[in-house]
Design a protein around this motif. Structure first.
Motif, mmCIF file in Angstrom:
data_model
loop_
_atom_site.group_PDB
_atom_site.id
_atom_site.type_symbol
_atom_site.label_atom_id
_atom_site.label_comp_id
_atom_site.label_asym_id
_atom_site.label_seq_id
_atom_site.Cartn_x
_atom_site.Cartn_y
_atom_site.Cartn_z
ATOM 1 N N ARG A 113 0.837 -1.195 0.000
ATOM 2 C CA ARG A 113 0.000 0.000 0.000
ATOM 3 C C ARG A 113 0.877 1.253 0.000
ATOM 4 O O ARG A 113 2.066 1.193 0.292
ATOM 5 C CB ARG A 113 -0.915 0.025 1.233
ATOM 6 C CG ARG A 113 -1.961 -1.087 1.273
ATOM 7 C CD ARG A 113 -2.860 -0.950 2.491
ATOM 8 N NE ARG A 113 -3.971 -1.888 2.468
ATOM 9 C CZ ARG A 113 -4.928 -1.940 3.394
ATOM 10 N NH1 ARG A 113 -4.900 -1.089 4.425
ATOM 11 N NH2 ARG A 113 -5.914 -2.826 3.304
ATOM 12 N N ARG A 114 0.250 2.366 -0.319
ATOM 13 C CA ARG A 114 0.858 3.677 -0.161
ATOM 14 C C ARG A 114 -0.092 4.528 0.657
ATOM 15 O O ARG A 114 -1.313 4.469 0.468
ATOM 16 C CB ARG A 114 1.139 4.360 -1.504
ATOM 17 C CG ARG A 114 2.273 3.748 -2.278
ATOM 18 C CD ARG A 114 2.622 4.566 -3.502
ATOM 19 N NE ARG A 114 3.205 5.857 -3.147
ATOM 20 C CZ ARG A 114 4.494 6.044 -2.870
ATOM 21 N NH1 ARG A 114 5.334 5.017 -2.882
ATOM 22 N NH2 ARG A 114 4.945 7.247 -2.577
ATOM 23 N N GLY A 115 0.467 5.311 1.572
ATOM 24 C CA GLY A 115 -0.389 6.131 2.411
ATOM 25 C C GLY A 115 0.404 7.174 3.149
ATOM 26 O O GLY A 115 1.622 7.313 2.972
ATOM 27 N N GLN A 116 -0.295 7.892 4.010
ATOM 28 C CA GLN A 116 0.319 8.934 4.822
ATOM 29 C C GLN A 116 0.882 8.316 6.098
ATOM 30 O O GLN A 116 0.261 7.457 6.722
ATOM 31 C CB GLN A 116 -0.713 10.001 5.173
ATOM 32 C CG GLN A 116 -1.342 10.691 3.976
ATOM 33 C CD GLN A 116 -0.343 11.506 3.193
ATOM 34 O OE1 GLN A 116 -0.159 11.280 1.993
ATOM 35 N NE2 GLN A 116 0.320 12.436 3.857
ATOM 36 N N LEU A 117 2.052 8.779 6.477
ATOM 37 C CA LEU A 117 2.680 8.244 7.682
ATOM 38 C C LEU A 117 1.808 8.462 8.904
ATOM 39 O O LEU A 117 1.716 7.573 9.771
ATOM 40 C CB LEU A 117 4.052 8.892 7.886
ATOM 41 C CG LEU A 117 4.815 8.453 9.139
ATOM 42 C CD1 LEU A 117 5.079 6.950 9.125
ATOM 43 C CD2 LEU A 117 6.128 9.223 9.276
ATOM 44 N N ASP A 118 1.170 9.619 9.007
ATOM 45 C CA ASP A 118 0.347 9.864 10.192
ATOM 46 C C ASP A 118 -0.791 8.851 10.277
ATOM 47 O O ASP A 118 -1.120 8.359 11.370
ATOM 48 C CB ASP A 118 -0.179 11.299 10.212
ATOM 49 C CG ASP A 118 -0.811 11.733 8.896
ATOM 50 O OD1 ASP A 118 -0.739 10.975 7.909
ATOM 51 O OD2 ASP A 118 -1.362 12.841 8.860
ATOM 52 N N GLN A 119 -1.381 8.491 9.128
ATOM 53 C CA GLN A 119 -2.448 7.494 9.130
ATOM 54 C C GLN A 119 -1.928 6.132 9.593
ATOM 55 O O GLN A 119 -2.565 5.452 10.413
ATOM 56 C CB GLN A 119 -3.047 7.375 7.732
ATOM 57 C CG GLN A 119 -4.066 6.256 7.590
ATOM 58 C CD GLN A 119 -4.432 5.990 6.147
ATOM 59 O OE1 GLN A 119 -4.145 6.786 5.256
ATOM 60 N NE2 GLN A 119 -5.060 4.857 5.894
#
Length: 340
Positions: free
Chosen positions: A93-99
Protein backbone atom coordinates in the motif's frame (compact mmCIF):
# COMPACT_ATOMS: atom_id res chain seq x y z
CA UNK A 1 14.12 -22.32 18.29
CA UNK A 2 17.38 -22.63 20.21
CA UNK A 3 20.23 -20.27 19.36
CA UNK A 4 23.19 -19.30 21.50
CA UNK A 5 22.13 -16.06 23.27
CA UNK A 6 25.62 -14.94 24.24
CA UNK A 7 27.53 -15.49 21.03
CA UNK A 8 27.51 -11.94 19.64
CA UNK A 9 30.52 -9.88 20.60
CA UNK A 10 29.59 -6.70 22.49
CA UNK A 11 31.26 -3.29 22.51
CA UNK A 12 30.24 -0.75 25.15
CA UNK A 13 30.82 2.98 25.10
CA UNK A 14 30.67 3.66 21.36
CA UNK A 15 29.41 7.06 20.28
CA UNK A 16 27.62 8.10 17.09
CA UNK A 17 30.48 10.48 16.29
CA UNK A 18 33.19 7.86 16.86
CA UNK A 19 32.14 4.70 15.05
CA UNK A 20 34.78 1.96 15.17
CA UNK A 21 34.23 1.11 11.51
CA UNK A 22 37.75 -0.15 10.73
CA UNK A 23 37.56 -2.53 13.69
CA UNK A 24 34.09 -3.77 12.68
CA UNK A 25 35.05 -4.35 9.06
CA UNK A 26 38.29 -6.10 10.00
CA UNK A 27 36.46 -8.49 12.34
CA UNK A 28 33.93 -9.57 9.73
CA UNK A 29 31.45 -10.82 12.34
CA UNK A 30 28.33 -9.35 13.97
CA UNK A 31 28.94 -6.95 16.85
CA UNK A 32 26.44 -5.56 19.35
CA UNK A 33 27.09 -1.85 19.93
CA UNK A 34 25.43 -1.47 23.31
CA UNK A 35 24.01 2.01 23.89
CA UNK A 36 25.39 3.48 20.66
CA UNK A 37 22.35 5.73 20.05
CA UNK A 38 21.18 6.04 23.65
CA UNK A 39 21.13 9.83 23.37
CA UNK A 40 19.08 10.10 20.17
CA UNK A 41 16.01 12.29 20.66
CA UNK A 42 13.81 9.60 19.06
CA UNK A 43 15.09 7.03 21.54
CA UNK A 44 14.26 9.37 24.39
CA UNK A 45 10.76 9.94 23.08
CA UNK A 46 10.21 6.20 22.74
CA UNK A 47 11.26 5.61 26.34
CA UNK A 48 8.54 8.06 27.35
CA UNK A 49 5.73 6.31 25.43
CA UNK A 50 4.68 5.13 21.96
CA UNK A 51 2.56 8.28 21.69
CA UNK A 52 5.59 10.47 22.35
CA UNK A 53 7.61 8.61 19.71
CA UNK A 54 4.79 8.99 17.17
CA UNK A 55 4.52 12.72 17.88
CA UNK A 56 8.29 13.06 17.55
CA UNK A 57 8.21 11.48 14.10
CA UNK A 58 5.23 13.52 12.94
CA UNK A 59 6.94 16.74 13.99
CA UNK A 60 9.36 16.05 11.10
CA UNK A 61 6.97 14.47 8.59
CA UNK A 62 6.70 16.35 5.30
CA UNK A 63 3.40 14.79 4.20
CA UNK A 64 4.75 12.65 1.36
CA UNK A 65 2.99 9.31 0.82
CA UNK A 66 5.17 6.31 1.57
CA UNK A 67 4.98 2.58 0.86
CA UNK A 68 4.07 0.08 3.56
CA UNK A 69 2.82 -3.47 3.92
CA UNK A 70 -0.54 -4.29 5.45
CA UNK A 71 -1.89 -7.66 6.45
CA UNK A 72 -4.90 -8.95 8.39
CA UNK A 73 -4.46 -10.30 11.93
CA UNK A 74 -3.87 -13.77 10.45
CA UNK A 75 -0.56 -12.48 9.06
CA UNK A 76 0.67 -12.50 12.69
CA UNK A 77 3.21 -9.78 11.92
CA UNK A 78 5.12 -11.92 9.43
CA UNK A 79 5.19 -10.59 5.86
CA UNK A 80 5.64 -13.85 3.98
CA UNK A 81 3.98 -16.00 1.29
CA UNK A 82 0.80 -17.82 0.50
CA UNK A 83 0.82 -21.61 0.74
CA UNK A 84 2.31 -22.04 -2.73
CA UNK A 85 4.98 -19.30 -2.40
CA UNK A 86 3.61 -17.58 -5.52
CA UNK A 87 2.20 -14.47 -3.86
CA UNK A 88 2.87 -12.48 -0.72
CA UNK A 89 0.52 -12.65 2.26
CA UNK A 90 0.48 -8.86 2.68
CA UNK A 91 -0.78 -5.99 0.55
CA UNK A 92 1.59 -3.36 -0.79
CA UNK A 93 0.00 0.00 0.00
CA UNK A 94 0.86 3.68 -0.16
CA UNK A 95 -0.39 6.13 2.41
CA UNK A 96 0.32 8.93 4.82
CA UNK A 97 2.68 8.24 7.68
CA UNK A 98 0.35 9.86 10.19
CA UNK A 99 -2.45 7.49 9.13
CA UNK A 100 -0.21 4.43 9.44
CA UNK A 101 1.06 5.49 12.85
CA UNK A 102 -2.45 6.15 14.15
CA UNK A 103 -3.60 2.73 12.95
CA UNK A 104 -0.70 1.08 14.76
CA UNK A 105 -1.46 3.10 17.90
CA UNK A 106 -5.13 2.12 17.80
CA UNK A 107 -4.19 -1.58 18.03
CA UNK A 108 -1.40 -1.42 20.61
CA UNK A 109 -3.39 -3.47 23.12
CA UNK A 110 -4.59 -6.08 20.62
CA UNK A 111 -3.24 -9.60 21.02
CA UNK A 112 -3.45 -10.10 17.22
CA UNK A 113 -3.37 -6.70 15.53
CA UNK A 114 -3.34 -6.13 11.78
CA UNK A 115 0.18 -6.00 10.42
CA UNK A 116 1.53 -2.56 9.53
CA UNK A 117 5.11 -2.46 8.29
CA UNK A 118 6.96 0.55 6.92
CA UNK A 119 10.17 -0.96 5.58
CA UNK A 120 13.39 0.70 4.44
CA UNK A 121 12.04 4.19 3.69
CA UNK A 122 14.82 6.79 3.26
CA UNK A 123 14.70 9.09 6.28
CA UNK A 124 15.52 12.25 4.36
CA UNK A 125 12.69 11.68 1.86
CA UNK A 126 9.88 11.79 4.44
CA UNK A 127 11.37 13.02 7.73
CA UNK A 128 13.67 15.93 6.85
CA UNK A 129 15.40 17.29 9.91
CA UNK A 130 15.10 14.11 11.97
CA UNK A 131 18.80 13.35 11.43
CA UNK A 132 19.86 16.52 13.24
CA UNK A 133 19.53 14.71 16.58
CA UNK A 134 19.35 11.13 15.32
CA UNK A 135 22.28 10.15 13.11
CA UNK A 136 25.59 8.31 12.89
CA UNK A 137 28.66 10.10 11.58
CA UNK A 138 29.65 8.08 8.54
CA UNK A 139 30.87 11.23 6.82
CA UNK A 140 33.99 11.38 8.96
CA UNK A 141 34.96 8.00 7.46
CA UNK A 142 34.34 9.25 3.92
CA UNK A 143 31.30 7.00 3.55
CA UNK A 144 27.94 7.95 2.09
CA UNK A 145 25.35 5.95 4.03
CA UNK A 146 21.96 7.67 4.17
CA UNK A 147 19.69 6.11 6.81
CA UNK A 148 16.45 4.22 6.26
CA UNK A 149 13.63 3.84 8.78
CA UNK A 150 11.57 0.76 9.65
CA UNK A 151 8.31 1.18 11.58
CA UNK A 152 5.77 -1.41 12.66
CA UNK A 153 4.10 -3.39 15.36
CA UNK A 154 5.31 -6.89 16.27
CA UNK A 155 6.64 -7.59 12.79
CA UNK A 156 9.17 -10.18 11.70
CA UNK A 157 11.64 -9.76 8.86
CA UNK A 158 12.22 -13.38 7.82
CA UNK A 159 15.82 -14.52 7.70
CA UNK A 160 17.67 -13.03 4.72
CA UNK A 161 21.02 -11.54 3.72
CA UNK A 162 21.96 -8.13 2.33
CA UNK A 163 24.89 -7.41 0.05
CA UNK A 164 26.02 -4.19 1.82
CA UNK A 165 27.38 -3.91 5.34
CA UNK A 166 24.77 -2.75 7.83
CA UNK A 167 24.45 -0.97 11.16
CA UNK A 168 20.91 -1.27 12.53
CA UNK A 169 19.89 1.00 15.41
CA UNK A 170 17.02 0.06 17.72
CA UNK A 171 15.29 3.40 18.35
CA UNK A 172 11.92 2.40 19.83
CA UNK A 173 10.84 -0.96 21.23
CA UNK A 174 13.03 -4.06 21.33
CA UNK A 175 14.22 -6.37 18.58
CA UNK A 176 15.70 -9.85 18.51
CA UNK A 177 18.32 -10.57 15.87
CA UNK A 178 19.23 -14.15 15.00
CA UNK A 179 22.24 -14.31 12.71
CA UNK A 180 23.98 -16.97 10.62
CA UNK A 181 27.27 -16.87 8.70
CA UNK A 182 27.03 -16.90 4.89
CA UNK A 183 27.88 -20.59 4.54
CA UNK A 184 24.61 -21.52 6.26
CA UNK A 185 22.61 -20.70 3.12
CA UNK A 186 22.58 -24.47 2.45
CA UNK A 187 20.72 -25.10 5.71
CA UNK A 188 18.29 -22.15 5.68
CA UNK A 189 16.03 -23.20 2.77
CA UNK A 190 15.82 -19.91 0.83
CA UNK A 191 12.54 -19.17 -0.91
CA UNK A 192 11.90 -17.76 -4.39
CA UNK A 193 14.15 -15.05 -5.78
CA UNK A 194 10.93 -13.31 -6.77
CA UNK A 195 8.54 -12.29 -5.43
CA UNK A 196 10.12 -11.61 -2.06
CA UNK A 197 8.76 -9.87 1.05
CA UNK A 198 11.58 -7.33 1.10
CA UNK A 199 13.77 -7.56 -1.98
CA UNK A 200 15.94 -10.54 -1.03
CA UNK A 201 15.21 -14.24 -0.81
CA UNK A 202 14.11 -15.26 2.69
CA UNK A 203 14.30 -18.50 4.60
CA UNK A 204 11.10 -20.52 4.40
CA UNK A 205 11.53 -21.76 7.96
CA UNK A 206 9.13 -20.39 10.56
CA UNK A 207 11.61 -19.64 13.33
CA UNK A 208 8.85 -19.60 15.96
CA UNK A 209 7.73 -23.13 15.04
CA UNK A 210 10.36 -24.85 12.87
CA UNK A 211 9.15 -27.85 10.91
CA UNK A 212 12.20 -30.08 11.20
CA UNK A 213 10.61 -32.86 9.16
CA UNK A 214 10.25 -30.53 6.20
CA UNK A 215 13.43 -28.56 6.85
CA UNK A 216 15.78 -31.02 8.61
CA UNK A 217 19.01 -29.16 7.82
CA UNK A 218 17.75 -26.20 9.83
CA UNK A 219 18.98 -28.04 12.93
CA UNK A 220 22.48 -27.70 11.53
CA UNK A 221 21.93 -24.00 10.93
CA UNK A 222 20.88 -23.52 14.55
CA UNK A 223 24.21 -24.93 15.68
CA UNK A 224 25.80 -21.86 14.04
CA UNK A 225 23.15 -19.30 15.04
CA UNK A 226 23.89 -16.21 17.08
CA UNK A 227 21.05 -14.45 18.85
CA UNK A 228 20.88 -11.13 20.65
CA UNK A 229 18.16 -8.76 21.86
CA UNK A 230 18.51 -5.02 21.32
CA UNK A 231 17.08 -2.54 23.79
CA UNK A 232 16.24 1.03 22.80
CA UNK A 233 19.51 2.82 22.07
CA UNK A 234 21.42 -0.32 21.08
CA UNK A 235 22.75 -1.03 17.60
CA UNK A 236 24.18 -4.04 15.79
CA UNK A 237 26.74 -4.32 13.02
CA UNK A 238 25.79 -6.98 10.47
CA UNK A 239 28.55 -7.80 7.97
CA UNK A 240 27.78 -8.11 4.30
CA UNK A 241 26.09 -11.41 3.36
CA UNK A 242 25.35 -12.55 6.93
CA UNK A 243 21.84 -13.96 7.23
CA UNK A 244 19.67 -12.25 9.85
CA UNK A 245 16.17 -12.83 11.20
CA UNK A 246 14.70 -9.75 12.89
CA UNK A 247 11.73 -9.82 15.27
CA UNK A 248 10.00 -6.76 16.71
CA UNK A 249 9.18 -7.62 20.33
CA UNK A 250 6.98 -4.70 21.40
CA UNK A 251 3.58 -3.45 20.17
CA UNK A 252 5.41 -0.52 18.54
CA UNK A 253 8.95 -0.66 17.13
CA UNK A 254 11.18 1.70 15.16
CA UNK A 255 14.57 0.84 13.71
CA UNK A 256 16.96 3.06 11.74
CA UNK A 257 19.62 1.39 9.64
CA UNK A 258 22.61 2.35 7.51
CA UNK A 259 23.78 0.29 4.54
CA UNK A 260 27.09 0.94 2.84
CA UNK A 261 29.41 -0.81 0.43
CA UNK A 262 33.14 -1.24 0.87
CA UNK A 263 33.72 -1.00 -2.90
CA UNK A 264 33.42 2.02 -5.23
CA UNK A 265 29.99 2.99 -6.53
CA UNK A 266 30.84 1.91 -10.07
CA UNK A 267 31.05 -1.75 -9.02
CA UNK A 268 27.48 -3.12 -9.33
CA UNK A 269 25.69 -5.58 -7.09
CA UNK A 270 26.67 -9.23 -7.63
CA UNK A 271 22.94 -10.09 -7.72
CA UNK A 272 22.95 -9.28 -11.44
CA UNK A 273 25.76 -11.79 -11.96
CA UNK A 274 23.89 -14.39 -9.90
CA UNK A 275 20.78 -14.13 -12.06
CA UNK A 276 22.86 -14.27 -15.23
CA UNK A 277 24.78 -17.31 -13.95
CA UNK A 278 21.55 -19.14 -13.08
CA UNK A 279 20.38 -18.49 -16.63
CA UNK A 280 23.63 -19.31 -18.44
CA UNK A 281 25.35 -21.97 -16.30
CA UNK A 282 23.02 -23.80 -13.90
CA UNK A 283 21.32 -26.11 -16.43
CA UNK A 284 24.45 -27.13 -18.35
CA UNK A 285 25.80 -30.69 -18.07
CA UNK A 286 27.60 -31.35 -14.80
CA UNK A 287 30.97 -31.74 -16.52
CA UNK A 288 30.64 -28.27 -18.03
CA UNK A 289 29.48 -26.78 -14.74
CA UNK A 290 32.56 -28.10 -12.97
CA UNK A 291 34.77 -26.64 -15.69
CA UNK A 292 33.06 -23.26 -15.31
CA UNK A 293 33.56 -23.51 -11.54
CA UNK A 294 37.32 -23.64 -12.20
CA UNK A 295 37.10 -20.71 -14.62
CA UNK A 296 35.27 -18.60 -12.04
CA UNK A 297 37.75 -19.59 -9.36
CA UNK A 298 40.58 -18.42 -11.60
CA UNK A 299 39.05 -15.15 -12.79
CA UNK A 300 36.68 -14.15 -9.98
CA UNK A 301 37.10 -15.87 -6.62
CA UNK A 302 40.88 -16.11 -6.54
CA UNK A 303 43.25 -13.20 -5.80
CA UNK A 304 42.14 -10.12 -7.75
CA UNK A 305 45.40 -9.70 -9.63
CA UNK A 306 46.20 -13.33 -10.34
CA UNK A 307 44.53 -13.79 -13.74
CA UNK A 308 46.38 -10.91 -15.35
CA UNK A 309 49.67 -10.92 -13.49
CA UNK A 310 51.60 -12.55 -16.35
CA UNK A 311 50.36 -9.99 -18.90
CA UNK A 312 51.81 -6.54 -19.57
CA UNK A 313 49.62 -3.78 -18.18
CA UNK A 314 48.33 -2.56 -21.54
CA UNK A 315 47.16 -6.08 -22.43
CA UNK A 316 45.14 -6.82 -19.31
CA UNK A 317 41.84 -5.21 -20.36
CA UNK A 318 39.08 -6.28 -17.95
CA UNK A 319 41.68 -8.20 -15.94
CA UNK A 320 43.10 -4.87 -14.75
CA UNK A 321 41.59 -3.09 -11.73
CA UNK A 322 38.32 -1.34 -12.57
CA UNK A 323 37.86 2.39 -12.47
CA UNK A 324 34.78 4.41 -13.37
CA UNK A 325 35.66 4.61 -17.09
CA UNK A 326 36.32 0.86 -17.29
CA UNK A 327 33.02 0.21 -15.53
CA UNK A 328 31.15 2.27 -18.14
CA UNK A 329 32.83 0.32 -20.94
CA UNK A 330 31.95 -3.00 -19.32
CA UNK A 331 28.32 -1.97 -18.87
CA UNK A 332 28.06 -0.95 -22.53
CA UNK A 333 29.70 -4.22 -23.63
CA UNK A 334 27.26 -6.31 -21.57
CA UNK A 335 24.19 -4.39 -22.71
CA UNK A 336 25.22 -4.78 -26.35
CA UNK A 337 25.56 -8.53 -26.01
CA UNK A 338 22.43 -9.07 -23.93
CA UNK A 339 20.40 -7.13 -26.47
CA UNK A 340 21.48 -9.28 -29.42
Amino acid sequence: MDAAPDSVRTIHGCRPDALPLPELLAGGEPVLLRGLVHDWSLVGAGRESPRAAIDHLLAHYNGRPLPYSWGPPETAGRPFYNAGYTQLNTEARRGQLDQVLEEIHAHLADARPPTHYVASVPVDSVLPGLRAANDLDFGSHGIEAPPAIWIGNRTTASCHYDAPDNIACCAVGRRRFTLFPPDQIHNLYPGPLEPTPGGQAVSLVDFDAPDFERFPRFRDALAHARSVELEPGDAIYIPSMWWHHVQGLEPFNILVNYWWNSVPAWIPTPMHALHHAIWSIRDRPEREKQAWREVFEYYVFGPAGRAGEHLPGEARGVLAPFDEAAARRMRAWLIARLNR
